[in-house]
Scaffold this active site. Structure first.
Site: not given
Ligand SMILES: NC(=O)c1ccc[n+]([C@@H]2O[C@H](COP(=O)([O-])OP(=O)(O)OC[C@H]3O[C@@H](n4cnc5c(N)ncnc54)[C@H](O)[C@@H]3O)[C@@H](O)[C@H]2O)c1
Length: 244
Positions: A13-14, A87, A139, A152, A154
């Site tokens: 959520a950060s 998430n 995703s 990813y 998988a």
């Molecule tokens: N951005 C895209 O295009 C996209 C597309 C499809 C799916 N997603 C999925 O949506 C979700 C959020 O993606 P985003 O784009 O906001 O990514 P981001 O990299 O901006 O944020 C990821 C979040 O996960 C947290 N995180 C990462 N590793 C961690 C760990 N080891 N322990 C605890 N927290 C951890 C981070 O602190 C951050 O808050 C992810 O699961 C991502 O796979 C994103």
């Protein structure tokens, strides 16, 4: 408000999508436990306005052995959750034949194993209280695959299997489990991609733009709220029509 006094745990959520979901849930009256490796630096205005309704848990989900304790501690602190959003996610991209087992495992640990462990811990309690909504962030890559992302893809395909299996197990107790499959969303995760590649991707999106974290948060709100009371075991693509 759609989530008045509902308690939600949101991982990752950060920043990015997780932060947008936390902001929207708070604005809709929820009390949120945000989990991530570090606290968000800049909170959206509406999060600041919801003073006392945001709790923060610093935890690294790649330490899978500790995830159950982290989830159990959050459960005790909250006294039960109505909503879980799994998430948090990472990428470690490479061609499959060059990918190390370490990079494969790390992505599976954070994206899939941690989600399973948290859902198991919170889900047990939801089953007992006969209410709850679990949302797993998959995703479109988990449905269609993607070169350079075997680990990813998988993990995201695994989340869909987890979602449907859990949904079957928990539906008789009024607990719903759904997945969101975002397409190409503007966050730090996609920020590293070059402008050329981004332009090429946008050309393939019928709605002709990247998604915003708020587009995903809106879908999460629908799945978390009673508006989706008769929906479980589904995968919602939020991708601007990229795959239809
Ligand atoms: N951005 C895209 O295009 C996209 C597309 C499809 C799916 N997603 C999925 O949506 C979700 C959020 O993606 P985003 O784009 O906001 O990514 P981001 O990299 O901006 O944020 C990821 C979040 O996960 C947290 N995180 C990462 N590793 C961690 C760990 N080891 N322990 C605890 N927290 C951890 C981070 O602190 C951050 O808050 C992810 O699961 C991502 O796979 C994103």
């Amino acid at each position: 408000m759609k989530l008045e006094n509902k308690k939600a745990l949101i991982t990752g959520a950060s920043r990015g999508i997780g932060k947008a979901i936390a902001g929207l849930f708070l604005a809709e009256g929820a009390v949120v436990w945000g989990l991530g490796t570090r606290e968000p630096e800049d909170l959206p205005e509406r999060v600041e306005a919801a003073e006392g309704k945001l709790h923060w848990i610093s935890a690294d989900l790649s330490n899978v052995e500790t995830v159950e304790d982290v989830a159990a501690a959050a459960l005790t602190d909250a006294g039960g959750f109505d909503i879980l959003v799994n998430n948090a996610g990472i990428t470690r991209d490479n061609l499959a034949f060059r990918m190390s087992l370490e990079d494969f495992r790390r992505v599976l640990d954070v994206n899939l194993s941690a989600a399973f462990i948290i859902a198991r811990t919170l889900g047990r309690d939801m089953i007992r209280t006969r209410k709850g909504s679990i949302i797993n962030m998959s995703s479109v890559v988990g449905i269609h695959g993607n070169g350079g992302q075997a680990n990813y893809a998988a993990s995201k395909a695994g989340l869909i299997g987890l979602t449907k299996s859990l949904a079957r197990e928990t539906a008789p107790r009024n607990v719903r489990v759904n997945a969101i499959a975002p397409g190409f969303i503007e966050t730090d995760m996609t920020g590293a991609l070059g402008e050329e590649l981004k332009k090429k991707m946008i050309d393939h999106i019928p709605l002709k733009r990247m998604g915003r974290p708020e587009d995903i948060a809106a879908a999460a709100l629908f799945l978390a709220s009673d508006d989706s009371a008769y929906i479980t075991g589904q995968v919602f693509a939020v991708d601007g029509g990229m795959f239809m």
